[in-house]
Design a protein around this motif. Structure first.
Motif: not given
Lengths: 296, 296
Positions: B280-281, B252, B278, B24, B104-105, B257, B284
């Motif tokens: 992520r955002t 998602a 699962t 990041r 994202a997963g 979650r 991401e």
């Protein structure tokens, strides 16, 4: 001696003056009177208009009883105020519209009523009292099997069919044409978005306007439309089963009156031992109840 | 060399700058950017705010690829305009948010994604393309098993329980307290009306706020809450089953979650052979996709 029956609904307000025997003497109608649908002032003004028309050739001193049926929670005060303003001094009863719908279908004092119009509700009725109700929760929370529910199911079927790239059907063609006036744009996933966007651009309640398209498609043999109407009948059967009580079952509302597949699907589930009758209008039921009040 | 991932959602707009390896570098968030939720100008302004924050310490000349995921129909023009205004000249891809949620997963290029947050949608994904979708029709037409759906089911259960005069439960107490702040009014049929009226006084989407109450009640052993969440899981299983494709299944959204009973109900229906991960955002996932575009 005359009686006055009033139906205060989400579409119109209707007032009917009859003799105690039920002969029509005066009638008036105006726009929605239901405070759930229109602002309180507008509803009160529509009620006054309907009353003025119904009473134009009537000596108000001869009105001996009044019953008004109202959708939703019934508040007597505005109705009483409008009647006093017309010079009516006799007793006034304000009841739920399920009570007047029941009285509009039978002379027996107790039984069950199922209303499926824009909304859907079932009630066990005893005299002028609602014993218990099922559904009647409105378009967002319930009204399963109502015109709104049928119209929404048709919109969902149309969107899903287009997203899947499947062939159109008479039902999905009719629904798409109603939602997106203009030349057809061909079948693609983009069109699923067009159907969905067109629905959200309208008021949710407008989905009820699609219900007659489903009836027409089912009567032309569209299997998708038949499935929707059979599911509507199953929902209405489940709703009425939660409150069924001894006595006749009165069917009321546009869906049960005009959509033969739903009515047949319901009647076949109920079985032959249930005594079924069809309601006249709400204001006729209200006038009958008023006459019955006098006879007591 | 840096990449920029953007998530344009109905609640917030989020922008993330990372290295190609995923470290990041900058982050910014602002209000909703989705033109379905907010006016176009407001969405564009929120996107500019999120970008400005994410890029405040970044040399924009080092941004080599941008991917933005957007709910609903993705229009690239406003996103490109906002990026050009920030001085970004590299290629920009705008994709559906299901594509970024999938990325994202997992690092695999193809598979299935199921999003259950305020809304619910499943999609088969191949690279940066949606192959086909199921549900995603919004609160009025679909979103079965979403937070909106769960919250609505809780409101219906509460109203029905009160109309029936039945004993309250932890779930119906919590829902009634959320809908009618103030001292409890006791159990009667009148209270059913109070629950229904309170729902219609709000925006329909606000029903989603009741979903966490259902999760809490289910985790405390309330059978009514458990039933609602199991039905939500069954709906989500049916939705994802319509589009399942070889490859991993990415889960998602807030319901999958944070609501363990729904997630467990779904996973047990899917069976042990499905590879589940699962997400992520969304931002991401978008940044990962941007890095993958560069690697091609």
């Amino acid at each position: 001696m005359l009686v006055l029956g009033i139906d205060i609904g989400g579409t119109s307000t209707r007032a009917l003056v009859t003799t105690v025997a039920g002969d029509r003497v005066g009638f008036g109608r105006a726009g929605a009177g239901n405070p759930v649908t229109v602002p309180v002032d507008e509803g009160a003004s529509n009620l006054r208009s309907a009353l003025a028309a119904a009473l134009s050739d009537v000596d108000v001193a001869s009105i001996a009883a009044v019953v008004a049926g109202a959708a939703g929670a019934a508040h007597p005060e505005p109705v009483e105020r409008a009647l006093r303003a017309e010079g009516i001094r006799c007793p006034v009863r304000v009841v739920g519209d399920a009570v007047t719908a029941f009285a509009a279908g039978t002379d027996e004092p107790a039984g069950t009523v199922l209303i499926a119009g824009t909304g859907a509700v079932a009630a066990a009725v005893d005299g002028d009292r609602l014993v218990r109700t099922a559904d009647g929760l409105g378009w967002l929370l319930g009204d399963l099997g109502s015109a709104f529910w049928i119209g929404r199911a048709a919109a969902v079927a149309t969107a899903n069919r287009r997203y899947a790239g499947a062939a159109t059907s008479p039902l999905t063609d009719a629904v798409a044409a109603a939602l997106e006036p203009g030349p057809p744009t061909g079948v693609s996933t983009v069109d699923g978005d067009a159907v969905v966007t067109a629905v959200y651009r309208r008021e949710p309640r407008e989905l009820a306007a699609l219900a007659p398209l489903v009836t027409a498609a089912a009567e032309a043999g569209d299997p998708g439309a038949e499935t929707i109407l059979d599911e509507a009948a199953a929902h209405l059967f489940a709703t009425v089963s939660r409150v069924r009580t001894p006595g006749p079952l009165v069917l009321a509302g546009g869906v049960l009156r005009h959509c033969a597949p739903v009515r047949q699907g319901l009647v076949s589930r109920l079985g032959p031992e249930v005594r079924i009758s069809t309601a006249r209008t709400g204001e006729e039921g209200a006038a009958r109840l008023a006459a019955r009040l006098l006879a007591r």
